[in-house]
Design a protein around this motif. Structure first.
Motif, short mmCIF file in Angstrom:
data_model
loop_
_atom_site.label_atom_id
_atom_site.label_comp_id
_atom_site.label_asym_id
_atom_site.label_seq_id
_atom_site.Cartn_x
_atom_site.Cartn_y
_atom_site.Cartn_z
N ALA A 1 -7.32 11.95 -1.42
CA ALA A 1 -8.08 11.35 -0.10
C ALA A 1 -9.53 11.19 -0.48
O ALA A 1 -10.31 11.47 0.30
CB ALA A 1 -7.93 12.05 1.25
N SER B 1 -11.25 14.72 -0.95
CA SER B 1 -12.25 13.85 -0.13
C SER B 1 -13.62 13.83 -0.99
O SER B 1 -13.66 13.08 -2.16
CB SER B 1 -12.50 14.51 1.22
N ASP C 1 -2.33 11.42 6.36
CA ASP C 1 -3.66 10.98 6.79
C ASP C 1 -4.58 11.60 6.01
O ASP C 1 -4.27 12.15 4.89
CB ASP C 1 -3.74 11.16 8.44
N HIS C 2 -5.88 11.93 6.62
CA HIS C 2 -6.97 12.55 5.71
C HIS C 2 -6.56 14.10 5.44
O HIS C 2 -6.78 14.55 4.29
CB HIS C 2 -8.28 12.45 6.32
N ASP D 1 -4.35 7.43 6.54
CA ASP D 1 -5.73 7.79 6.36
C ASP D 1 -6.70 6.84 6.91
O ASP D 1 -7.17 5.76 6.22
CB ASP D 1 -6.08 8.18 4.84
#
Length: 282
Positions: free
Chosen positions: A192, A169, A263-264, A235
């Motif tokens: 991500a 992230s 997803d995230h 995401d």
């Protein structure tokens, strides 16, 4: 059918237990989140190695078994930066440190985990930390310098190893910014991560991160480093488009890998050994 229902019930119980532990860690505040991280590291054989730096104090965990192979450096995400869309947290230490979980799942010989500035006990007690360091200025140049300093210190212990930077992230943004400062990075892997920060804030209707550095502002330098950017197809926190646009700007040195159904958060840790091999081209 009965057996299948039993398995589903068991999985549901495990999920509920993990959720309760995470809620408990959040409720206990920073020390509870420190304990969660220490437990993850302990199970993976990662030793605590807090760093007192010239710019910021950081929480590190490390492992090196002496066997040949690259040094993988994992940089944590933004953590608990906000309590809701408008309310900053008083402590950005993550309740569930995803980059640490990725480091724990790394099968390689040498692993370094780097918490972000102001996270965990070292950051929490660092008088140089300000609210801006995990909100609008979370990618500021001085914070990148703090991470770069920690990487350099660890790199000096194993100069023969190739250096691979991994960021989850917002930690992926920091990994790219650190790589742009160095000449010894063999590979950057982002998971991500909103590499096109400006595009990401626009898409999500977020305030621009004034005072932060952006990877695409250093695209010429970063395009000289091989980069693999993983994106989750589902995401909604970091849309694929905010990663794809950066990869297109960086050119042939960068590769976008969109993982279906992810997803995230799901399911990077579960599949990390496979994804790691994919990034290395193995």
């Amino acid at each position: 059918m009965a057996a299948a229902r039993a398995v589903r019930r068991r999985v549901a119980r495990i999920a509920a237990t993990l959720f309760a532990l995470l809620v408990s860690a959040c409720g206990q505040g920073g020390p509870g989140r420190d304990a969660t991280a220490a437990g993850i590291a302990r199970v993976a054989g990662l030793d605590a190695d807090p760093s007192t730096g010239a710019v910021r104090d950081l929480q590190l965990y490390r492992r090196d078994d002496g066997k040949p192979g690259p040094l993988f450096v994992y940089i944590e995400g933004d953590g608990l930066a906000y309590l809701d869309a408008r309310t900053p947290s008083s402590d950005p230490t993550p309740a569930d440190p995803m980059a640490l979980r990725l480091a724990a799942a790394d099968p390689g010989p040498a692993v370094l985990y780097v918490g972000r500035p102001c996270q965990f006990a070292p950051g929490r007690t660092d008088p140089r930390c300000t609210l801006r360091d995990w909100t609008t200025g979370r990618f500021a140049a001085q914070l990148v310098a703090a991470l770069d300093e920690a990487v350099s210190r660890e790199r000096a212990k194993a100069p023969a190893r190739e250096l691979v930077l991994v960021g989850y992230s917002g930690g992926g943004v920091m990994a790219a910014l650190v790589a742009a400062r160095r000449s010894d990075v063999a590979l950057v892997i982002t998971v991500a991560a909103p590499l096109d920060v400006a595009d990401w804030t626009r898409r999500l209707g977020l305030s621009p991160l004034a005072g932060s550095a952006f990877p695409l502002n250093q695209a010429e330098r970063l395009s000289q480093v091989r980069l693999v950017a993983f994106a989750g197809q589902k995401d909604e926190t970091v849309p694929v488009a905010s990663i794809a646009s950066a990869v297109a700007t960086l050119g042939p040195s960068a590769t976008l890998v969109v993982v279906p159904a992810f997803d995230h958060r799901c399911c990077w840790v579960r599949d990390w050994p496979r994804l790691r091999r994919l990034a290395l081209g193995e």
